[in-house]
Design an enzyme around this catalytic site. Structure first.
Site, PDB file in Angstrom:
ATOM      1  N   CYS A   1       0.791  -1.229   0.000  1.00  0.00           N
ATOM      2  CA  CYS A   1       0.000   0.000   0.000  1.00  0.00           C
ATOM      3  C   CYS A   1       0.826   1.283   0.000  1.00  0.00           C
ATOM      4  O   CYS A   1       1.945   1.309   0.512  1.00  0.00           O
ATOM      5  CB  CYS A   1      -0.891   0.077   1.244  1.00  0.00           C
TER       6      CYS A   1
ATOM      7  N   GLY B   1       1.517  -0.210  -4.986  1.00  0.00           N
ATOM      8  CA  GLY B   1       0.286  -0.962  -5.141  1.00  0.00           C
ATOM      9  C   GLY B   1      -0.397  -0.604  -6.431  1.00  0.00           C
ATOM     10  O   GLY B   1      -0.658   0.570  -6.679  1.00  0.00           O
TER      11      GLY B   1
ATOM     12  N   ASN C   1      -1.227   1.663   5.515  1.00  0.00           N
ATOM     13  CA  ASN C   1      -0.107   0.930   4.928  1.00  0.00           C
ATOM     14  C   ASN C   1       0.511   0.106   6.049  1.00  0.00           C
ATOM     15  O   ASN C   1       0.939   0.657   7.060  1.00  0.00           O
ATOM     16  CB  ASN C   1       0.921   1.911   4.359  1.00  0.00           C
ATOM     17  N   GLY C   2       0.555  -1.196   5.856  1.00  0.00           N
ATOM     18  CA  GLY C   2       1.112  -2.072   6.877  1.00  0.00           C
ATOM     19  C   GLY C   2       0.246  -3.296   7.037  1.00  0.00           C
ATOM     20  O   GLY C   2      -0.504  -3.669   6.124  1.00  0.00           O
TER      21      GLY C   2
ATOM     22  N   TYR D   1      14.275  -2.551  -1.897  1.00  0.00           N
ATOM     23  CA  TYR D   1      13.396  -2.713  -3.050  1.00  0.00           C
ATOM     24  C   TYR D   1      12.130  -1.850  -3.064  1.00  0.00           C
ATOM     25  O   TYR D   1      11.775  -1.300  -4.093  1.00  0.00           O
ATOM     26  CB  TYR D   1      12.984  -4.187  -3.168  1.00  0.00           C
TER      27      TYR D   1
END
Ligand code: SF4
Length: 490
Positions: free
Chosen positions: A21, A47, A122-123, A262
């Site tokens: 996300c 995402g 996000n998570g 990344y």
């Protein structure tokens, strides 16, 4: 090896961990939804499968959630026209199989007793199922399988009196990784979990406040980077300014080190360090630890490119674009038929024969997950006439799943969880294979080495040292720290 292990399936054509996300919000700007659209566009790498925006126009909330890329859905004028108001939050997501329905697309929105609440996350909450089961027993009804809905319910059912206190009460019950952006009729709220596992930054655009997963989302709209939110910090943004709260017990931060390897865009700065520079430093460490007698250094594009530049500079070898990536292959293009599966990798990557033929090639990639894509790329480089192929990986072997908002295969499918480096080299058919050590990775991100007693980052996918409780996953085969935690850890 089972037959399917040799086939690049649709999802395997891009054999990486995927951050699930990106979040973005702006408070106090007339064209708020259009700005959020731009911000989400810059966060598209976090995402690609669905996105949503919720705006507030002073009297009413507006919600748009769509499957697809930002550019395919939120650039339509009719959609933006419906998202009226001077404050808005948005979310872009990568969905795992089975979780990609519209009902799971964020931001989530609900009308609570004292007004609307939208939340983008996000998570991953590692006790979400446990909390959800408790809430269900108490009468809550859930309409999705998303852990973000659990947060909404915790806010809605809190006994505290005002929204700040209810929000704090809710997030204090969570375990895991959460960088959150929330919107009410009067406030925008940002929150980072106590370990700061996922990033979240504060920005400013001509006096309007912005919250975003990465600094690149500020750059695209010409906003000023103010600062990273601190681990465990909650910021409440109103027309009067920004107020900070620190409601969690203080802990040593454990930021996700894979963001540097990344996930984050190379033109972002994360925790004060430019990601591109860190990736070059990673490549240089990799070259020092795993030197190779070769003619050229070739990145597996795009994610291996900065590390390959660092490797080439440190080893004094020429850097060549020996593999070209086709940027127009969508994730959904590859159909699950056997004949098409075998073509999967070449659709995305093609060897540049003129640069490779007759050369001893060092291939640099950021990580190996299942190994299927590496195998195909090595085969492609050999077919293009490489004399030798040596692979160098810009991270330690990825041995364990992530539970913190990253789509990872189960541990048994990770090549490094079931093979030695020598066996992996044989599997992907290279002349030699070398990984960056965990201490080398820490050196590249600016630490002298990993301190086993007090690591500075989350590095659990390499070490299995999970920094939080994993309540919903207890009993999983790959969780080394669970017994320690259960015996009185965090
Ligand atoms: S396990 Fe930790 S380091 Fe690995 S991807 Fe997940 S959060 Fe990042």
């Amino acid at each position: 090896m089972a037959q399917e292990d040799n086939l690049p399936l649709a999802g395997e054509a891009d054999d990486h961990f995927h951050d699930e996300c990106g979040v973005f919000g702006i408070f106090g700007r007339q064209d708020a939804a259009a700005i959020v659209t731009l911000g989400l566009h810059a966060l598209q790498h976090r995402g690609q499968e669905a996105a949503g925006i919720v705006s507030f126009d002073g009297s009413q909330f507006h919600v748009e959630r769509h499957i697809g890329l930002i550019g395919d859905t939120f650039t339509k004028q009719s959609v933006l026209d419906r998202l009226k108001g001077s404050r808005a939050i948005g979310h872009t997501r990568y969905a795992t199989t089975g979780g990609s329905g519209l009902r799971n697309v964020q931001p989530f929105f609900a009308e609570l007793a004292d007004g609307g609440l939208a939340v983008a996350h996000n998570g991953n909450i590692t006790n979400a199922m446990t909390v959800q089961r408790r809430l269900q027993k108490e009468g809550s009804i859930f309409s999705s399988t998303s852990d973000t809905e659990t947060i909404m319910h915790l806010v809605a059912t809190s006994k505290e009196r005002d929204i700040n206190s209810r929000f704090i009460d809710a997030v204090r019950q969570l375990e895991g990784a959460f960088s959150l952006v929330a919107l009410t009729s009067k406030k925008m709220i940002g929150c980072r979990d106590p370990l700061g596992i996922r990033p979240l930054v504060l920005g400013d655009l001509d006096g309007s406040y912005i919250l975003a997963s990465e600094t690149v989302a500020l750059d695209i709209i010409g906003a000023r980077f103010v600062r990273d939110l601190l681990p465990g910090e909650i910021v409440v943004i109103t027309s009067k300014g920004v107020e900070s709260f620190f409601p969690f017990e203080k802990q040593k931060p454990r930021f996700c080190i894979f963001e540097y390897v990344y996930f984050a865009r190379p033109d972002s700065s994360v925790e004060g360090r430019n990601v591109y520079e860190v990736r070059k430093a990673i490549g240089a460490e990799l070259a020092r630890e795993n030197p190779v007698d070769a003619d050229i250094v070739v990145p597996v594009p795009d994610s291996g490119t900065p590390a390959a530049i660092g490797f080439a500079q440190a080893s004094n070898l020429p850097f060549e674009l020996g593999i070209i990536r086709n940027h127009y292959v969508g994730r959904t293009f590859i159909q699950p038929t056997d004949s098409i599966r075998h073509m999967g990798v070449k659709l995305k990557h093609n060897a540049n024969r003129r640069s490779i033929e007759g050369k001893r090639v060092v291939l640099v990639d950021d990580s190996i997950v299942r190994g299927t894509t590496s195998q195909k790329i090595v085969q492609m480089v050999r077919e293009a006439g490489a004399k030798e192929v040596h692979m160098r990986i810009a991270s330690p072997p990825t041995r364990a799943s992530c539970f913190y908002g990253v789509d990872t295969p189960e541990t048994a499918k990770l090549l490094a969880s079931r093979m030695s480096v020598e066996d992996m080299a044989e599997f992907i058919r290279v002349d030699s294979l070398g990984f960056l050590s965990i201490d080398g990775l820490y050196r590249a991100v600016g630490e002298a080495q990993r301190n086993n007693e007090q690591p500075q980052y989350c590095d659990a996918c390499f070490t299995k040292d999970y920094p939080t409780r994993l309540t919903d996953h207890e009993g999983a085969d790959n969780v080394r720290t669970l017994s320690l935690l259960a015996a009185g850890g965090q």
